[in-house]
Design an enzyme around this catalytic site. Structure first.
Site, short mmCIF file in Angstrom:
data_model
loop_
_atom_site.label_atom_id
_atom_site.label_comp_id
_atom_site.label_asym_id
_atom_site.label_seq_id
_atom_site.Cartn_x
_atom_site.Cartn_y
_atom_site.Cartn_z
N LYS A 38 5.34 8.02 -2.63
CA LYS A 38 6.51 7.38 -3.23
C LYS A 38 7.56 8.38 -3.68
CE LYS A 38 7.95 3.58 -5.81
NZ LYS A 38 8.40 2.95 -4.57
N HIS A 97 24.33 0.55 24.79
CA HIS A 97 24.45 1.99 25.08
C HIS A 97 23.09 2.67 25.20
CE1 HIS A 97 28.72 1.54 24.67
NE2 HIS A 97 28.58 1.07 23.44
N ARG A 142 1.72 8.66 -5.82
CA ARG A 142 2.25 10.00 -5.61
C ARG A 142 1.45 10.77 -4.56
NH1 ARG A 142 5.73 11.80 -9.30
NH2 ARG A 142 5.21 13.92 -8.76
N ASN A 151 0.96 20.43 -8.77
CA ASN A 151 1.83 19.63 -7.92
C ASN A 151 3.02 20.51 -7.58
OD1 ASN A 151 3.49 17.61 -6.84
ND2 ASN A 151 4.15 16.89 -8.84
N GLY A 152 3.31 20.69 -6.26
CA GLY A 152 4.43 21.53 -5.87
C GLY A 152 4.03 22.45 -4.73
N TRP A 179 -1.60 14.61 -2.20
CA TRP A 179 -0.98 14.27 -0.93
C TRP A 179 -0.74 15.62 -0.27
CZ3 TRP A 179 3.98 14.78 1.43
CH2 TRP A 179 4.23 13.90 2.49
N LYS A 211 11.00 -0.70 6.35
CA LYS A 211 9.91 -1.39 5.63
C LYS A 211 8.78 -1.71 6.59
CE LYS A 211 10.65 -0.67 2.55
NZ LYS A 211 11.46 0.00 1.66
N CYS A 213 1.96 15.32 -5.65
CA CYS A 213 0.66 14.92 -6.16
C CYS A 213 0.87 14.36 -7.56
CB CYS A 213 -0.26 16.13 -6.26
SG CYS A 213 -0.29 17.11 -4.75
N GLU A 219 6.87 1.47 7.86
CA GLU A 219 6.08 2.24 6.88
C GLU A 219 4.82 1.53 6.44
OE1 GLU A 219 8.26 3.60 3.39
OE2 GLU A 219 9.31 1.71 3.20
N GLU A 228 16.99 -0.84 6.92
CA GLU A 228 16.00 -0.91 5.84
C GLU A 228 14.85 -1.83 6.24
OE1 GLU A 228 15.32 0.74 3.31
OE2 GLU A 228 14.08 -0.56 2.07
C1 G6P Z 1 10.05 8.36 -0.29
C2 G6P Z 1 9.69 6.91 -0.56
C3 G6P Z 1 10.83 5.99 -0.17
C4 G6P Z 1 12.10 6.42 -0.87
C5 G6P Z 1 12.43 7.89 -0.61
C6 G6P Z 1 13.56 8.38 -1.50
O1 G6P Z 1 10.12 8.57 1.09
O2 G6P Z 1 8.52 6.55 0.16
O3 G6P Z 1 10.52 4.66 -0.53
O4 G6P Z 1 13.17 5.62 -0.43
O5 G6P Z 1 11.29 8.70 -0.91
O6 G6P Z 1 13.12 8.30 -2.83
P1 G6P Z 1 14.06 8.26 -4.10
O7 G6P Z 1 13.12 8.29 -5.26
O8 G6P Z 1 14.92 9.48 -4.01
O9 G6P Z 1 14.86 7.01 -4.03
#
Ligand code: G6P
Length: 598
Positions: free
Chosen positions: A593, A493, A27, A98-99, A72, A474, A2, A477, A470
């Site tokens: 994030k 396979h 967040r 937060n936590g 969140w 993208k 959060c 998500e 990746e």
């Molecule tokens: C979350 C974000 C991703 C990110 C991952 C790792 O899932 O949505 O975009 O790659 O965390 O985050 P970091 O800050 O450790 O790179």
């Protein structure tokens, strides 16, 4: 996971808090709330939904003190009742958190039997009731006493009626104080403060603090006052705003060349002097990360082996920390753009416990990981607000190349000239990112091949296998299309069984790569199942174009550097697909994030 903000000063607190929360929405954004001290009395406003919902119901207020929260959900579903802040039974104290409070069930049982009435399903609410029990006139002391009973992780901010003070505590969740004149701020992240100040004090684990408009007091876990020099943040408020782009994600994709340029410049010392390398043991390395950062690590494995012949293994942070650790490597590199991901932090601690040297690659100066490792290499991508990592991912890949090239040179694998030429190729590939950006409209057209699909495959080989993972991440998500990345050689396979005309396949084939011919064969296999293929290849590659329904070209580049332009093309593709599907691009559902829970 959060975001927290706090304000004490002379401005209208509600405005400062709403502004700060807006910056912290990445967040968490399933609910938001604010507590204010208005004419000496505490008031709470909180709502499920995005910040605009809260804005719509905020009463006018002249309050100069308050705390705010964007949530969140982790414990208790998103709802008005479960939104923060929470108030004590007597209505005199309010907190945000937060936590995770691990022993909340036991604490709640005890507090309820002592007469405390709970209004939510959250773990957080126990904190405000503990605070009420411990409060004897000193808010920070009451918080310090309360956290002694808590097991878990937290950043907590508390206010009380009649006061112009915020008390706060931190354990394994980020917290920073913003210093002003006759005003002070508190936040989970500096981006929430940049409109007001760039002078900050980072708070360390176990510390508690009290801020008023004119005073900041920080104490360690033993209650001893702590003196710390403020840091000056060089990011501007504008760096953290949209600057005319429709979404942060698009703005941040366009900041890719800058992010690479700054990361390159920032690493020059390391290149010239071997800084961050002197104590590194070059026998082998393990790369550990989560999410997109893990894909950067996968690219890292290729380049460590290519440039430095350095045996490299990979582990997801969430797995590494529980692994038996039988084949330990002397060096563990942890990659995390935020520097706050709980699993990566735990992996860093575990690596040190196992006696490994640790190096963090992170984008956030002063983030928690920087205090958990032996060495730090900063990427210089600037603040990234969109939940989907874009420019930070590019900068992380670049950091992998830089480290590999530098280690290759230190080990004698690369001559001075080859090192220089590798660096100049990297510089050029950052220019290539610009050329891909210039093709935005072509890529937007290509997005029509995908926007109505339910499933989508991404295939690549060799160093473009992680790129395609990746790309798939993208797309899934932000567009909610089921997207999977595969090493193209693995299709036969299993995954081939899923292909038909409704499943588009994005295939990267880079001329000059040893797997190029094999990739073409894989594209043919896919086309034979009627799947529409969107190829990604080097400019002028007509062979690939013949096999695909459509091709996105990236500038000609040596195969080893191709993940850089290919990644940008895939980011733009995902962006346009999500836009055509009207998705919430910067804040995808269920994601945040910075993931500060395990
Ligand atoms: C979350 C974000 C991703 C990110 C991952 C790792 O899932 O949505 O975009 O790659 O965390 O985050 P970091 O800050 O450790 O790179």
């Amino acid at each position: 996971m959060c975001g927290i903000v706090g304000y004490v000063g002379y401005r209208q607190a509600a405005e400062v808090l709403m502004e700060g929360l807006k910056r912290l929405e990445y967040r968490g954004y399933d609910s938001a709330g604010i507590a204010l001290v208005d004419n000496g009395r505490l008031s709470l406003t909180k709502r499920q939904g995005e910040l605009d919902v809260l804005r719509g119901v905020m009463p006018r207020s002249e309050a100069r003190t308050g705390i705010g929260h964007t949530r969140w959900a982790t414990c208790g579903r998103p709802s008005d009742r479960n939104a923060h802040p929470f108030m004590s039974c007597d209505g005199k104290l309010a907190i945000v958190h937060n936590g995770i409070i691990e022993n909340y069930a036991a604490l709640r049982g005890r507090l309820e039997s002592n007469g405390h009435r709970f209004t939510s399903e959250t773990d957080t609410e126990v904190i405000v009731h503990l605070l009420e029990d411990h409060y004897k006139g000193d808010l920070r002391q009451a918080l310090a006493d309360s956290i002694k009973e808590i097991e878990g992780t937290y950043a907590i901010a508390a206010i009380r009626d009649g006061g112009q003070e915020i008390a706060a505590a931190r354990k394994e969740n980020p917290m920073v104080i913003g210093l002003g004149v006759k005003e002070n701020f508190l936040a989970s992240d500096v981006t929430a403060l940049l409109s007001y100040t760039n002078k900050v004090l980072y708070i360390m684990d176990g510390e508690t603090l009290s801020i008023t408009p004119s005073e900041v007091k920080v104490f360690n876990a033993e209650g001893v006052p702590v003196e710390r020099e403020p840091a000056v943040v060089t990011w501007s408020a504008e760096d953290a705003q949209k600057g005319g782009f429709e979404h942060f994600m698009l703005k941040e994709i366009f900041e890719g060349p800058n992010a690479m340029h700054n990361t390159l410049l920032g690493a020059l010392d390391m290149i010239e002097n071997g800084e961050v390398l002197p104590r590194i043991d070059f026998r082998s390395v393990k790369l550990v990360a989560c999410g997109s950062s893990f894909h950067a690590a996968m690219v890292g494995k290729y380049v460590m082996e290519e440039f430095a012949s350095l045996p490299t293994t990979l582990e997801l942070a969430s797995e590494y920390r529980y692994s038996p650790g039988a084949r330990e490597t002397p060096l563990v590199i942890l990659i995390t753009q935020s520097g706050e991901t709980a699993d990566t932090l735990a992996a860093a601690r575990e690596a040190r416990r196992r006696g490994c040297r640790t190096l963090a690659v992170t984008n956030v100066v002063g983030s928690t990981i920087t205090r958990e490792v032996d060495e730090v290499l900063y990427t210089k991508a600037g603040p990234e607000i969109g939940v989907a990592a874009t420019k930070t991912f590019l900068a992380q890949m670049l950091a992998m190349y830089l480290l590999a090239i530098r280690i290759g040179y230190a080990k004698g694998n690369l001559s001075h000239d080859s090192m220089r030429s590798a660096l100049s190729s990297l510089r050029q590939s950052s220019n290539m990112v610009q050329s891909v950006l210039n093709r935005m409209h072509e890529i937007e057209e290509a997005s029509k091949m995908i926007d109505s699909a339910e499933h989508c495959f991404f295939i690549g080989r060799n160093i473009n296998y992680p790129t395609m993972l990746e790309g798939a991440l993208k797309l899934k998500e932000i567009s909610y299309i089921h997207a999977e990345g595969f090493a193209a050689g693995e299709l036969k396979h299993g995954p081939l069984a899923l292909l038909d005309s409704t499943t588009p396949v994005i295939a990267t084939a880079i001329k000059g790569d040893p797997t190029y011919e094999k990739m073409l064969a894989n594209v043919s296999e896919v086309a034979a199942r009627d799947s529409p293929v969107l190829g990604i290849g080097l400019e002028g590659d007509t062979e690939l174009a013949r096999l695909c329904e459509r091709v996105i070209y990236v500038p000609k580049v040596k195969p080893v550097y191709s993940p850089i332009p290919v990644t940008v093309a895939l980011q733009i593709l995902a962006y346009h697909v999500a836009k055509r599907r009207n998705c919430s691009i910067d804040k995808p559902k269920n994601l945040a994030k910075s993931v500060t829970v395990e």
